[in-house]
Design a protein around this motif. Sequence first.
Motif, PDB file in Angstrom:
ATOM      1  N   PRO A   1     -10.322  -6.047   8.974  1.00 21.17           N
ATOM      2  CA  PRO A   1     -10.735  -7.443   8.805  1.00 21.17           C
ATOM      3  C   PRO A   1     -10.237  -8.062   7.492  1.00 21.17           C
ATOM      4  CG  PRO A   1     -12.578  -5.989   8.276  1.00 21.17           C
ATOM      5  CD  PRO A   1     -11.403  -5.100   8.622  1.00 21.17           C
TER       6      PRO A   1
ATOM      7  N   SER B   1     -10.810 -11.852   5.289  1.00 18.55           N
ATOM      8  CA  SER B   1     -11.438 -13.184   5.272  1.00 18.55           C
ATOM      9  C   SER B   1     -10.731 -14.130   4.300  1.00 18.55           C
ATOM     10  CB  SER B   1     -12.926 -13.080   4.948  1.00 18.55           C
ATOM     11  OG  SER B   1     -13.102 -12.650   3.624  1.00 18.55           O
ATOM     12  N   ALA B   2      -9.758 -13.625   3.540  1.00 14.61           N
ATOM     13  CA  ALA B   2      -8.885 -14.541   2.796  1.00 14.61           C
ATOM     14  C   ALA B   2      -7.902 -15.053   3.843  1.00 14.61           C
ATOM     15  CB  ALA B   2      -8.170 -13.815   1.671  1.00 14.61           C
TER      16      ALA B   2
ATOM     17  N   ALA C   1      -4.880  -7.831  -0.641  1.00 11.88           N
ATOM     18  CA  ALA C   1      -4.789  -7.189  -1.961  1.00 11.88           C
ATOM     19  C   ALA C   1      -4.203  -5.790  -1.794  1.00 11.88           C
ATOM     20  CB  ALA C   1      -6.185  -7.098  -2.570  1.00 11.88           C
TER      21      ALA C   1
ATOM     22  N   ARG D   1      -4.241  -1.746  -2.530  1.00 14.92           N
ATOM     23  CA  ARG D   1      -5.302  -0.777  -2.810  1.00 14.92           C
ATOM     24  C   ARG D   1      -5.226  -0.408  -4.280  1.00 14.92           C
ATOM     25  NH1 ARG D   1      -7.964   0.582   1.180  1.00 14.92           N
ATOM     26  NH2 ARG D   1      -7.140   0.501   3.295  1.00 14.92           N
TER      27      ARG D   1
ATOM     28  N   LYS E   1      -1.988  -2.246   1.536  1.00 17.09           N
ATOM     29  CA  LYS E   1      -2.854  -1.837   2.651  1.00 17.09           C
ATOM     30  C   LYS E   1      -1.984  -1.675   3.889  1.00 17.09           C
ATOM     31  CE  LYS E   1      -7.010  -3.758   0.711  1.00 17.09           C
ATOM     32  NZ  LYS E   1      -8.181  -4.610   0.794  1.00 17.09           N
ATOM     33  N   ASP E   2      -2.476  -0.864   4.839  1.00 17.81           N
ATOM     34  CA  ASP E   2      -1.688  -0.573   6.044  1.00 17.81           C
ATOM     35  C   ASP E   2      -1.285  -1.860   6.761  1.00 17.81           C
ATOM     36  OD1 ASP E   2      -2.054   2.051   5.436  1.00 17.81           O
ATOM     37  OD2 ASP E   2      -3.683   2.369   6.875  1.00 17.81           O
ATOM     38  N   THR E   3      -2.205  -2.833   6.809  1.00 17.07           N
ATOM     39  CA  THR E   3      -1.917  -4.090   7.513  1.00 17.07           C
ATOM     40  C   THR E   3      -0.670  -4.756   6.923  1.00 17.07           C
ATOM     41  OG1 THR E   3      -4.257  -4.379   8.000  1.00 17.07           O
ATOM     42  CG2 THR E   3      -2.895  -6.370   8.093  1.00 17.07           C
TER      43      THR E   3
HETATM   44  C1  LIG Z   1     -15.392  -9.001   6.333  1.00 13.98           C
HETATM   45  C2  LIG Z   1     -14.310  -8.382   5.498  1.00 13.98           C
HETATM   46  C3  LIG Z   1     -13.293  -9.174   5.001  1.00 13.98           C
HETATM   47  C4  LIG Z   1     -12.258  -8.611   4.235  1.00 13.98           C
HETATM   48  N1  LIG Z   1     -11.288  -9.433   3.750  1.00 13.98           N
HETATM   49  C5  LIG Z   1     -10.273  -8.911   3.029  1.00 13.98           C
HETATM   50  C6  LIG Z   1      -9.236  -9.760   2.540  1.00 13.98           C
HETATM   51  O1  LIG Z   1      -9.210 -10.960   2.774  1.00 13.98           O
HETATM   52  N2  LIG Z   1      -8.226  -9.185   1.831  1.00 13.98           N
HETATM   53  C7  LIG Z   1      -8.180  -7.841   1.595  1.00 13.98           C
HETATM   54  O2  LIG Z   1      -7.234  -7.354   0.963  1.00 13.98           O
HETATM   55  N3  LIG Z   1      -9.155  -7.018   2.055  1.00 13.98           N
HETATM   56  C8  LIG Z   1     -10.179  -7.508   2.775  1.00 13.98           C
HETATM   57  N4  LIG Z   1     -11.163  -6.679   3.259  1.00 13.98           N
HETATM   58  C9  LIG Z   1     -11.027  -5.227   3.069  1.00 13.98           C
HETATM   59  C10 LIG Z   1     -10.098  -4.610   4.138  1.00 13.98           C
HETATM   60  O3  LIG Z   1     -10.575  -4.871   5.445  1.00 13.98           O
HETATM   61  C11 LIG Z   1     -10.058  -3.079   3.924  1.00 13.98           C
HETATM   62  O4  LIG Z   1      -9.455  -2.826   2.668  1.00 13.98           O
HETATM   63  C12 LIG Z   1      -9.339  -2.331   5.034  1.00 13.98           C
HETATM   64  O5  LIG Z   1      -9.596  -0.946   4.875  1.00 13.98           O
HETATM   65  C13 LIG Z   1      -7.835  -2.530   5.031  1.00 13.98           C
HETATM   66  O6  LIG Z   1      -7.313  -1.741   6.072  1.00 13.98           O
HETATM   67  P1  LIG Z   1      -5.788  -1.396   6.278  1.00 13.98           P
HETATM   68  O7  LIG Z   1      -5.352  -0.454   5.155  1.00 13.98           O
HETATM   69  O8  LIG Z   1      -5.774  -0.719   7.624  1.00 13.98           O
HETATM   70  O9  LIG Z   1      -5.007  -2.673   6.248  1.00 13.98           O
HETATM   71  C14 LIG Z   1     -12.238  -7.212   3.964  1.00 13.98           C
HETATM   72  C15 LIG Z   1     -13.294  -6.418   4.446  1.00 13.98           C
HETATM   73  C16 LIG Z   1     -14.334  -6.999   5.188  1.00 13.98           C
HETATM   74  C17 LIG Z   1     -15.451  -6.139   5.689  1.00 13.98           C
END
Ligand SMILES: Cc1cc2nc3c(=O)[nH]c(=O)nc-3n(C[C@H](O)[C@H](O)[C@H](O)COP(=O)(O)O)c2cc1C
Length: 217
Positions: A42, A44-45, A61, A63, A71-73
């Motif tokens: 998820p 939300s930015a 952002a 890690r 981040k993986d995304t």
């Molecule tokens: C509701 C919610 C909103 C989030 N929004 C952001 C965001 O906008 N930017 C960000 O870097 N991480 C955000 N996070 C944290 C990422 O979801 C989290 O770091 C996640 O593990 C990233 O997964 P990935 O490595 O598979 O991309 C949010 C978490 C939550 C619960």
Amino acid sequence: MIFDLEMAKPREIYNLLIGLVAPRPIALITTMEENGALNAAPFSAYNYLCTDPPIVGIGVANRPADQPVPKDTARNIGRSGEFVINVVTEDIAQQMNICATDFPAGISELEMANLEAAPSAVVKVPRIASAHAALECREHTTLEIGRSRIILGRVVSIYVDDQYVDPGPYIRAEELHAIGRMNGLGSYVRTRDSFLTIPRIPYEQWEKRRGEDPQER
Ligand SMILES: Cc1cc2nc3c(=O)[nH]c(=O)nc-3n(C[C@H](O)[C@H](O)[C@H](O)COP(=O)(O)O)c2cc1C
């Protein structure tokens, strides 16, 4: 109280901004790993930025680490150029939160959250079957700014469950029950039964109203 952001720590800036730029929509983003596995997280930015062309923006952002890692995304979007934004509604809120858990490599967030994938219409990355709406996107531009990335995506196709579409087309937003994120303390808002309707005022009507108000004469 005034906060001078030149003096503030990154965590303090984060706490202030995410508590004040709120409520925010939540994009549960699916991306494809190099080995074809599906990743979900998820963000939300997130918002739409313009509609002609249809562009959405997401702030991701790095890690925190000695050598900051994306981040993986962000890594997956950078490699494949595609992603799907699944709209987060009340009924998948808990599953969305599970997808934010930092599982070790090789563990599927979708499996942990008990979410199923469904094929997308245009992009290779699947959407989440139980999400009532999804935006299929192709990466337009990624800006690397400090320890973050701003990813701009062009929306190429939109999926919405039929029951949430009115002629127009308009989205039956009152019935979709999207949720919003409020701060970093696990607070969200429901949109169920909380709509306000404030129609826009055409200038002619504004002038007419002024003319009718005795205090304006
Ligand atoms: C509701 C919610 C909103 C989030 N929004 C952001 C965001 O906008 N930017 C960000 O870097 N991480 C955000 N996070 C944290 C990422 O979801 C989290 O770091 C996640 O593990 C990233 O997964 P990935 O490595 O598979 O991309 C949010 C978490 C939550 C619960």
